[in-house]
Write a protein that holds these residues in place. Structure first.
Motif, PDB file in Angstrom:
ATOM      1  N   ILE A  13       0.772  -0.946  -0.143  1.00 30.03           N
ATOM      2  CA  ILE A  13       0.050   0.060   0.057  1.00 30.03           C
ATOM      3  C   ILE A  13       0.915   1.285   0.010  1.00 30.03           C
ATOM      4  CG2 ILE A  13      -0.231  -0.083   2.705  1.00 30.03           C
ATOM      5  CD1 ILE A  13      -3.015   1.124   2.152  1.00 30.03           C
ATOM      6  N   GLY A  14       0.533   2.253  -0.619  1.00 28.69           N
ATOM      7  CA  GLY A  14       1.055   3.470  -0.645  1.00 28.69           C
ATOM      8  C   GLY A  14       0.470   4.576  -1.735  1.00 28.69           C
ATOM      9  N   PRO A  15       0.992   5.566  -1.873  1.00 28.98           N
ATOM     10  CA  PRO A  15       0.198   6.747  -2.671  1.00 28.98           C
ATOM     11  C   PRO A  15       0.646   6.581  -4.065  1.00 28.98           C
ATOM     12  CG  PRO A  15       2.062   7.852  -1.200  1.00 28.98           C
ATOM     13  CD  PRO A  15       1.951   6.377  -0.883  1.00 28.98           C
TER      14      PRO A  15
ATOM     15  N   LYS B  65       4.844   1.188  -5.945  1.00 27.88           N
ATOM     16  CA  LYS B  65       4.138  -0.048  -6.094  1.00 27.88           C
ATOM     17  C   LYS B  65       3.903  -0.920  -7.077  1.00 27.88           C
ATOM     18  CE  LYS B  65       0.235   2.045  -4.904  1.00 27.88           C
ATOM     19  NZ  LYS B  65       0.362   3.212  -5.476  1.00 27.88           N
ATOM     20  N   SER B  66       3.676  -0.321  -8.175  1.00 25.59           N
ATOM     21  CA  SER B  66       3.710  -1.021  -9.535  1.00 25.59           C
ATOM     22  C   SER B  66       4.988  -1.389  -9.991  1.00 25.59           C
ATOM     23  CB  SER B  66       2.819  -0.093 -10.484  1.00 25.59           C
ATOM     24  OG  SER B  66       1.567   0.254 -10.205  1.00 25.59           O
ATOM     25  N   LEU B  67       5.994  -0.807  -9.705  1.00 29.46           N
ATOM     26  CA  LEU B  67       7.294  -1.219  -9.970  1.00 29.46           C
ATOM     27  C   LEU B  67       7.844  -2.305  -9.022  1.00 29.46           C
ATOM     28  CD1 LEU B  67       9.906  -0.692 -11.433  1.00 29.46           C
ATOM     29  CD2 LEU B  67      10.606   0.991  -9.687  1.00 29.46           C
ATOM     30  N   ALA B  68       7.399  -2.305  -8.081  1.00 30.38           N
ATOM     31  CA  ALA B  68       7.830  -3.398  -6.989  1.00 30.38           C
ATOM     32  C   ALA B  68       7.041  -4.728  -7.645  1.00 30.38           C
ATOM     33  CB  ALA B  68       7.344  -3.134  -5.708  1.00 30.38           C
TER      34      ALA B  68
ATOM     35  N   GLU C 137      -3.560  -2.945  -8.533  1.00 25.52           N
ATOM     36  CA  GLU C 137      -4.778  -2.219  -8.339  1.00 25.52           C
ATOM     37  C   GLU C 137      -5.924  -2.772  -9.304  1.00 25.52           C
ATOM     38  OE1 GLU C 137      -4.662   1.821  -7.386  1.00 25.52           O
ATOM     39  OE2 GLU C 137      -2.590   1.732  -7.143  1.00 25.52           O
ATOM     40  N   PRO C 138      -6.392  -4.139  -8.915  1.00 27.75           N
ATOM     41  CA  PRO C 138      -7.279  -4.768 -10.025  1.00 27.75           C
ATOM     42  C   PRO C 138      -8.683  -4.281  -9.807  1.00 27.75           C
ATOM     43  CG  PRO C 138      -7.019  -5.993  -7.968  1.00 27.75           C
ATOM     44  CD  PRO C 138      -6.029  -4.832  -7.809  1.00 27.75           C
TER      45      PRO C 138
ATOM     46  N   ILE D 180       4.783   1.646   1.865  1.00 30.70           N
ATOM     47  CA  ILE D 180       5.862   2.570   1.196  1.00 30.70           C
ATOM     48  C   ILE D 180       5.750   3.927   0.674  1.00 30.70           C
ATOM     49  CG2 ILE D 180       6.971   0.309   0.538  1.00 30.70           C
ATOM     50  CD1 ILE D 180       5.880   0.838  -2.458  1.00 30.70           C
ATOM     51  N   GLU D 181       6.751   4.747   0.510  1.00 27.39           N
ATOM     52  CA  GLU D 181       6.321   5.907   0.110  1.00 27.39           C
ATOM     53  C   GLU D 181       7.769   6.192  -0.338  1.00 27.39           C
ATOM     54  OE1 GLU D 181       4.069  10.256   0.987  1.00 27.39           O
ATOM     55  OE2 GLU D 181       5.138   9.213   2.702  1.00 27.39           O
ATOM     56  N   HIS D 182       7.656   6.996  -1.470  1.00 28.91           N
ATOM     57  CA  HIS D 182       8.951   7.534  -2.392  1.00 28.91           C
ATOM     58  C   HIS D 182       9.852   6.291  -2.328  1.00 28.91           C
ATOM     59  CE1 HIS D 182       7.225  11.474  -2.218  1.00 28.91           C
ATOM     60  NE2 HIS D 182       7.401  11.375  -0.819  1.00 28.91           N
ATOM     61  N   GLY D 183       9.709   4.946  -2.577  1.00 25.31           N
ATOM     62  CA  GLY D 183      10.494   3.822  -2.719  1.00 25.31           C
ATOM     63  C   GLY D 183      11.023   3.468  -1.499  1.00 25.31           C
ATOM     64  N   ARG D 184      10.390   3.745  -0.513  1.00 22.87           N
ATOM     65  CA  ARG D 184      11.249   3.393   0.913  1.00 22.87           C
ATOM     66  C   ARG D 184      10.009   2.720   1.593  1.00 22.87           C
ATOM     67  NH1 ARG D 184      14.595   4.227  -1.828  1.00 22.87           N
ATOM     68  NH2 ARG D 184      16.766   5.164  -1.387  1.00 22.87           N
ATOM     69  N   VAL D 185      10.579   2.023   2.414  1.00 23.49           N
ATOM     70  CA  VAL D 185       9.419   1.176   3.308  1.00 23.49           C
ATOM     71  C   VAL D 185       9.520   2.135   4.658  1.00 23.49           C
ATOM     72  CG1 VAL D 185       9.228  -0.858   5.033  1.00 23.49           C
ATOM     73  CG2 VAL D 185      10.220  -1.236   2.895  1.00 23.49           C
TER      74      VAL D 185
END
Length: 628
Positions: free
Chosen positions: A308-310, A315-318, A425-426, A473-478
């Motif tokens: 979860i994150g903005p 998120k999608s990259l992960a 995000e289905p 996560i946010e800005h690529g960090r946990v």
């Protein structure tokens, strides 16, 4: 009825259409002046055959080489490919005679290639084909490049996760989707080759093609003798126009969607599938894209997971890194005892469902489910039946509603017997009632299957419903990871609380006798006496534990009354802090802030040690000591 705003465009379109039709209309009165008696029909049909044959051979050569070239021009961002794309379009800008002169430098009898072939490439059928290929190829290459550039890369990604290698993805997915535009480019290339005069007359004056023969007859016998030669050209033009209209009429309406069938049926037990012994996912993902840097690690212990994150948090990259659709620079992806890092996406044997479902627009529902390399027909039939899709097997994606598309994509992912299912995000494109129904259906499905599911979402409620463990996560960090109860019950920071949509959360310092001093000066009593005085803590107050009364010990101002899921909530402003209070259903809207008094029940106040804040303070202290 045409709207007034569109009338200027309509007039401009009509003006050009009239001009394009005018020459054909102007030629009709001149038909009687044609010299039909002296027409050499044998030479005429020979010229038609030469033009049609050479144009067809040239178009075939252009198709074989131009489609792959257009594909790589669309897929590559390198400067070399950009320069190549510029060069292959130059014949469009050159005068035809200039193109012919340039070709003579390469193919002429005094060039090295002409001497090698003993002049066979000029004044021959081969010379006509080469000249037409040079001038007509850009039409198809430009069309192919534009067509492939407009194809959503998600189709290639989905096909890879379904087990298809690069060549199979190109011929079975990318090319069929791009084919309508490529076909149009091929027709333009054929027509350009058929009517080519300038380059042909320079390279191969003989044998006569139709344009060259028309020029010769006009120069020798005049306009009346040349006019009958227009008939084959007009006939071919009419045929091509008719084919173009027929192809266009056969296309489906991309905006025609079904309007029913979005309620998922109850799910029965899934057929037996091979299962890994207690498979678990462990990831360490490192990826830098421009200024964005993703660096996360997660080793959950359960099967139902959520990230979860903005928007823009990675998120999608992960999810793509887990699937192998993006390169993991310095990390690992382990599933059970398998190391997935070295495997391409087609060999990771996962189920992947992107945001827009990635349904191939040229395949029916039945073909979608039979497309995976290891598709199981019995499993496909099972999911078709139990997801309520039995009546839709012959439909294309554009004939399905959003909910039906979601279930088709879900059935396709499940029909592979994958032990790892990734959902990006289905439900984001669905309206709220439909989204809730399908979320409940997926939750029921998760209980039936043994696969590990990873849901990417920005909706905290969705994460809480579909996951047992979450990664924030946010800005690529946990920011925080743990079970749903831990993360939602005790967010690690105000930042996490805001991302999860939690209210009545704050920071403070524990005082003796279980009282928390907040930054705004408010003191909140709690029933938790286990945390020693002086400890930095976070706290959360249940909305139902705040009671507004005339004799309350605390004071604040009512800013608003809001409805959430149909229930009223009072928004209190206490020293600049916001508190949400559960209402009683009889509250009137607030036009301006009103002072009230309230009490907080200590039993509804949660308190936990603010370890993230302590770490931040320790880091600052260490940095200050080092500087000193």
């Amino acid at each position: 009825m045409t709207r007034p705003a569109a009338r200027p465009l309509l007039w401009l379109a009509c003006l050009l259409a009239v001009y394009l039709c005018a020459p054909f209309l102007a030629s009709i009165p001149q038909i009687g002046q044609a010299d039909w008696t002296h027409v050499d029909w044998r030479a005429t049909w020979s010229a038609v055959a030469v033009s049609a044959g050479s144009a067809s051979v040239a178009s075939l050569a252009i198709l074989i080489g131009g489609v792959p070239l257009g594909y790589w021009l669309a897929r590559s961002d390198s400067r070399g490919m950009a320069l190549l794309g510029f060069v292959v379009q130059l014949p469009l800008a050159l005068p035809p005679l200039t193109s012919g002169v340039l070709l003579l430098f390469l193919l002429g009898p005094y060039s090295w290639l002409g001497q090698l072939t003993n002049g066979a490439l000029t004044d021959s059928f081969a010379g006509i084909v080469l000249a037409e290929t040079f001038v007509a190829a850009p039409f198809l290459i430009v069309a192919a490049r534009s067509a492939f550039a407009s194809v959503d890369p998600v189709y290639d990604d989905v096909a890879a996760t379904l087990g298809h290698r690069a060549a199979s993805r190109f011929f079975r997915v990318m090319l069929p989707i791009a084919w309508p535009s490529i076909r149009a480019g091929l027709v333009l290339a054929w027509l350009r080759a058929f009517g080519e005069f300038g380059a042909t007359v320079m390279v191969a004056y003989h044998p006569y093609s139709l344009p060259v023969y028309t020029y010769v007859v006009f120069g020798g016998q005049g306009l009346p003798a040349m006019m009958p030669l227009l008939l084959p050209t007009l006939a071919i033009a009419v045929l091509c126009a008719a084919l173009s209209v027929a192809w266009r009429g056969g296309r489906g309406n991309l905006f025609n969607a079904a309007d029913n069938g979005d309620t998922a049926d109850s799910l029965a037990s899934e057929p037996a599938r091979p299962a890994l012994p207690n498979p678990r996912l462990a990831i360490a993902l490192r990826r830098q894209l421009g200024a964005f840097d993703l660096d996360i690690e997660w080793m959950p212990s359960t099967r139902r997971l959520a990230i979860i994150g903005p928007s823009g948090s990675g998120k999608s990259l992960a999810l793509k890194l887990i699937a192998g659709l993006e390169r993991n620079e310095m990390g690992f992806v382990r599933f059970g005892g398998a190391q997935l890092d070295a495997l391409p996406p087609e060999r990771r044997h996962i189920g992947y469902m992107p945001q827009d479902y990635g349904l191939f627009p040229h395949m029916t529902l039945a073909r979608q489910l039979s497309f995976p390399v290891d598709a199981d027909p019995s499993s496909a039939r099972y999911w078709i039946e139990h997801l309520g899709l039995s009546a839709l097997t012959a439909r294309l994606p554009h004939q399905l509603s959003f909910g039906q598309r979601q279930r088709v994509a879900l059935a396709r992912a499940l029909s592979r017997h994958s032990q790892l299912l990734l959902f990006d995000e289905p439900f984001s494109a669905l309206d709220t009632p439909r989204r809730r129904r399908l979320q409940q259906a997926l939750r029921a499905l998760q209980r039936e299957i043994s696969a590990v599911t990873v849901i990417v979402t920005h909706d905290p409620d969705e994460a809480a419903l579909l996951a047992d463990e979450v990664l924030v996560i946010e800005h690529g960090r946990v920011l925080q990871s743990g079970t749903v109860d831990q993360v939602f019950g005790q967010p690690a920071s105000l930042q996490v609380a805001a991302l999860l949509g939690l209210h009545n959360v704050g920071e403070g310092t524990m005082r003796e006798h279980g009282v928390v001093d907040t930054a705004s000066g408010l003191s909140i009593a709690t029933a938790n006496r286990s945390i020693p005085a002086g400890e930095r803590v976070m706290w959360r107050v249940s909305p139902s534990s705040i009671a507004i009364s005339a004799h309350g010990a605390q004071s604040g101002a009512v800013d608003a009354v809001e409805l959430r899921h149909g229930d009223p909530y009072v928004v209190l402003n206490v020293g600049g802090m916001r508190f949400d209070v559960a209402g009683d259903g009889a509250l009137a809207p607030v036009s301006e802030p009103a002072s009230v008094r309230f009490d907080i029940d200590p039993r509804g106040v949660s308190v936990w040690v603010d370890r993230a804040r302590a770490v931040r303070c320790d880091s600052v202290s260490s940095a200050s000591s080092s500087a000193a």
